[in-house]
Design an enzyme around this catalytic site. Structure first.
Site, PDB file in Angstrom:
ATOM      1  N   GLY A  50       0.865  -1.180   0.000  1.00  0.00           N
ATOM      2  CA  GLY A  50       0.000   0.000   0.000  1.00  0.00           C
ATOM      3  C   GLY A  50       0.896   1.223   0.000  1.00  0.00           C
ATOM      4  O   GLY A  50       1.767   1.350   0.869  1.00  0.00           O
ATOM      5  N   ALA A  51       0.723   2.116  -0.967  1.00  0.00           N
ATOM      6  CA  ALA A  51       1.665   3.219  -1.147  1.00  0.00           C
ATOM      7  C   ALA A  51       2.004   3.979   0.137  1.00  0.00           C
ATOM      8  O   ALA A  51       3.185   4.119   0.489  1.00  0.00           O
ATOM      9  CB  ALA A  51       1.133   4.157  -2.229  1.00  0.00           C
ATOM     10  N   ARG A  92      10.562  -1.548  -4.549  1.00  0.00           N
ATOM     11  CA  ARG A  92       9.430  -1.628  -5.488  1.00  0.00           C
ATOM     12  C   ARG A  92       9.425  -0.328  -6.320  1.00  0.00           C
ATOM     13  O   ARG A  92       9.800   0.726  -5.796  1.00  0.00           O
ATOM     14  CB  ARG A  92       8.077  -1.768  -4.773  1.00  0.00           C
ATOM     15  CG  ARG A  92       7.871  -3.117  -4.095  1.00  0.00           C
ATOM     16  CD  ARG A  92       6.473  -3.253  -3.502  1.00  0.00           C
ATOM     17  NE  ARG A  92       5.470  -3.547  -4.537  1.00  0.00           N
ATOM     18  CZ  ARG A  92       4.156  -3.599  -4.274  1.00  0.00           C
ATOM     19  NH1 ARG A  92       3.703  -3.331  -3.061  1.00  0.00           N
ATOM     20  NH2 ARG A  92       3.287  -3.885  -5.233  1.00  0.00           N
ATOM     21  N   GLN A 199      -5.813  -8.624  -2.608  1.00  0.00           N
ATOM     22  CA  GLN A 199      -5.831  -7.656  -1.506  1.00  0.00           C
ATOM     23  C   GLN A 199      -7.279  -7.292  -1.138  1.00  0.00           C
ATOM     24  O   GLN A 199      -7.579  -6.970   0.007  1.00  0.00           O
ATOM     25  CB  GLN A 199      -5.089  -6.369  -1.889  1.00  0.00           C
ATOM     26  CG  GLN A 199      -3.577  -6.503  -1.960  1.00  0.00           C
ATOM     27  CD  GLN A 199      -3.070  -6.827  -3.354  1.00  0.00           C
ATOM     28  OE1 GLN A 199      -3.750  -7.525  -4.130  1.00  0.00           O
ATOM     29  NE2 GLN A 199      -1.872  -6.348  -3.699  1.00  0.00           N
ATOM     30  N   ASP A 240      -1.210   4.716  -6.550  1.00  0.00           N
ATOM     31  CA  ASP A 240       0.203   4.493  -6.233  1.00  0.00           C
ATOM     32  C   ASP A 240       1.082   5.598  -6.778  1.00  0.00           C
ATOM     33  O   ASP A 240       2.177   5.839  -6.264  1.00  0.00           O
ATOM     34  CB  ASP A 240       0.644   3.121  -6.774  1.00  0.00           C
ATOM     35  CG  ASP A 240      -0.037   2.010  -6.002  1.00  0.00           C
ATOM     36  OD1 ASP A 240      -1.148   1.611  -6.374  1.00  0.00           O
ATOM     37  OD2 ASP A 240       0.548   1.572  -4.986  1.00  0.00           O
ATOM     38  N   LYS A 251      -3.619  -0.403  -8.625  1.00  0.00           N
ATOM     39  CA  LYS A 251      -3.622  -1.844  -8.796  1.00  0.00           C
ATOM     40  C   LYS A 251      -4.212  -2.294 -10.124  1.00  0.00           C
ATOM     41  O   LYS A 251      -5.223  -1.738 -10.575  1.00  0.00           O
ATOM     42  CB  LYS A 251      -4.426  -2.476  -7.651  1.00  0.00           C
ATOM     43  CG  LYS A 251      -4.450  -3.984  -7.617  1.00  0.00           C
ATOM     44  CD  LYS A 251      -3.074  -4.623  -7.650  1.00  0.00           C
ATOM     45  CE  LYS A 251      -2.183  -4.089  -6.573  1.00  0.00           C
ATOM     46  NZ  LYS A 251      -0.752  -4.281  -6.840  1.00  0.00           N
TER      47      LYS A 251
END
Ligand SMILES: CSC[C@H]1O[C@H](OP(=O)(O)O)[C@H](O)[C@@H]1O
Length: 349
Positions: A50-51, A92, A199, A240, A251
């Site tokens: 999760g950002a 990431r 998620q 994100d 996502k």
């Protein structure tokens, strides 16, 4: 279940208790993180995801690096720290919060270079704690602004988990939902399971059920049917990275949802904390999209669901063009088109 619900990260003043989100919903397990390596691995493996949560975890990882850095002189202190910061940045590629947090931590060190190193270490810890604390405040404000777009009895569809588990608290896309529930409004949420890492089914459904919120789990390919029945008054998703023109990475599957929402005339909102808005990224074409291990698709949670050796394409995100987005819900207010101009005004205000 505490009143605040499950938290992804708990800071004890010196080390980080992290919820292993890979084990949810069947197991609630926290583990103490104390090193840069542990933080890098937790981000890479989606133990934390999760950002906003990634940014908070990276900020504490930066403090762990400062804590263990050589403190003989600033040059060797900074060299060590910058190396570890760059390492954390490699965990990431898509969520800009990771890079935003690390750049903010680096800035704090450089603007304090004239101070004793022990003092710099203290300031670094305080900055990480501030990023954590501010995220909760940002999410709450997103909830307050988002609430102005909703009404009692509203039906909302959301995708992936832009919930409390992805942030310090409240979530981003879920913040208006939590605040509507706090007001006693009836809110019906449809949560996309969100293949391949689920998620939505594993995290969003869990946290909304624990909060006593009416949530219905659907497979990603059911969203059109649910919209066609008139059950969705609004789609609210997280993000994100928001590019300067409003193109938004979120996502995988978000792009498709935005096209469906446009077809059915349903407002499509992106809950966007300003640290997730990246004016340095001009358009969605410039957003790096993470591709993850094919096993996430072919071997979901240990169960082989595809033939050995099959070719797989597994992008973890896609980009929704600005023209598919109705508005951004930020902690500074709701941003409507023209996005390029209005995003810049909000960020610079
Ligand atoms: C407010 S969380 C933003 C964003 O992060 C999630 O991705 P991941 O679970 O891979 O970290 C998803 O895209 C959420 O919408």
């Amino acid at each position: 279940m505490s009143k605040t619900g499950l938290l992804s990260l708990i800071w004890d003043g010196e080390n980080l208790e992290m919820l292993d989100q890979r084990l949810l919903p069947s197991e609630i397990k926290y583990s103490k993180k104390t090193t840069v390596q542990e933080i890098w691995e937790s981000i890479r493996s989606l133990e934390v995801r999760g950002a906003p949560a990634i940014g908070i975890a990276a900020a504490y990882g930066f403090y762990f690096a400062a804590r263990e850095a050589p403190d003989t002189d600033f040059e060797s202190f900074w060299k060590y720290l910058k190396e570890k910061s760059d390492y954390l940045a490699s965990s990431r590629p898509t969520a800009v919060n990771l890079f935003w947090a690390l750049e903010r931590m680096e800035k704090k060190v450089l603007e304090s270079k004239h101070l004793p190193i022990s003092e710099i270490k203290r300031l670094v810890k305080e900055e990480a704690e501030a990023i954590h604390r501010e995220d909760e405040e940002i999410c709450r404000k997103i909830g307050e602004y988002g609430l102005t777009l909703l009404r009692d009895g509203v039906g909302i569809l959301t995708h992936c988990n832009a919930g409390q588990l992805a942030t310090a608290r409240y979530g981003t896309a879920t913040a208006p939902i939590y605040l509507a529930h706090e007001k006693g409004w009836k809110v019906r949420v449809f949560a996309d399971e969100t293949r391949p890492v689920n998620q939505g089914s594993r995290l969003t459904a869990l946290e909304l059920m624990q909060a006593g919120i009416d949530v219905t789990l659907i497979c990603d390919n059911m969203a059109a049917m649910v919209m066609s029945k008139g059950w969705v008054d609004a789609v609210i998703v997280g993000c994100d990275r928001v590019a300067a023109n409003g193109d938004t990475a979120n996502k995988i599957g978000t792009l498709g949802l935005s096209i469906l929402a446009k077809y059915y005339g349903i407002p499509f909102y992106v809950a966007a904390p300003t640290p997730t808005i990246d004016l340095g990224t001009k358009t969605g074409k410039d957003i790096p999209i993470e591709e993850r291990n094919p096993n996430e698709v072919t071997c979901s949670f240990g169960r082989k669901t595809a033939p050995e050796g099959v070719k797989v394409y597994n992008p973890a995100f896609d980009v929704t063009p600005a023209e598919n987005i109705t508005a951004f819900i930020t902690e500074k207010g709701i941003i409507y088109p023209p996005f390029e101009e209005n995003i810049r005004d909000v960020i610079n205000c």
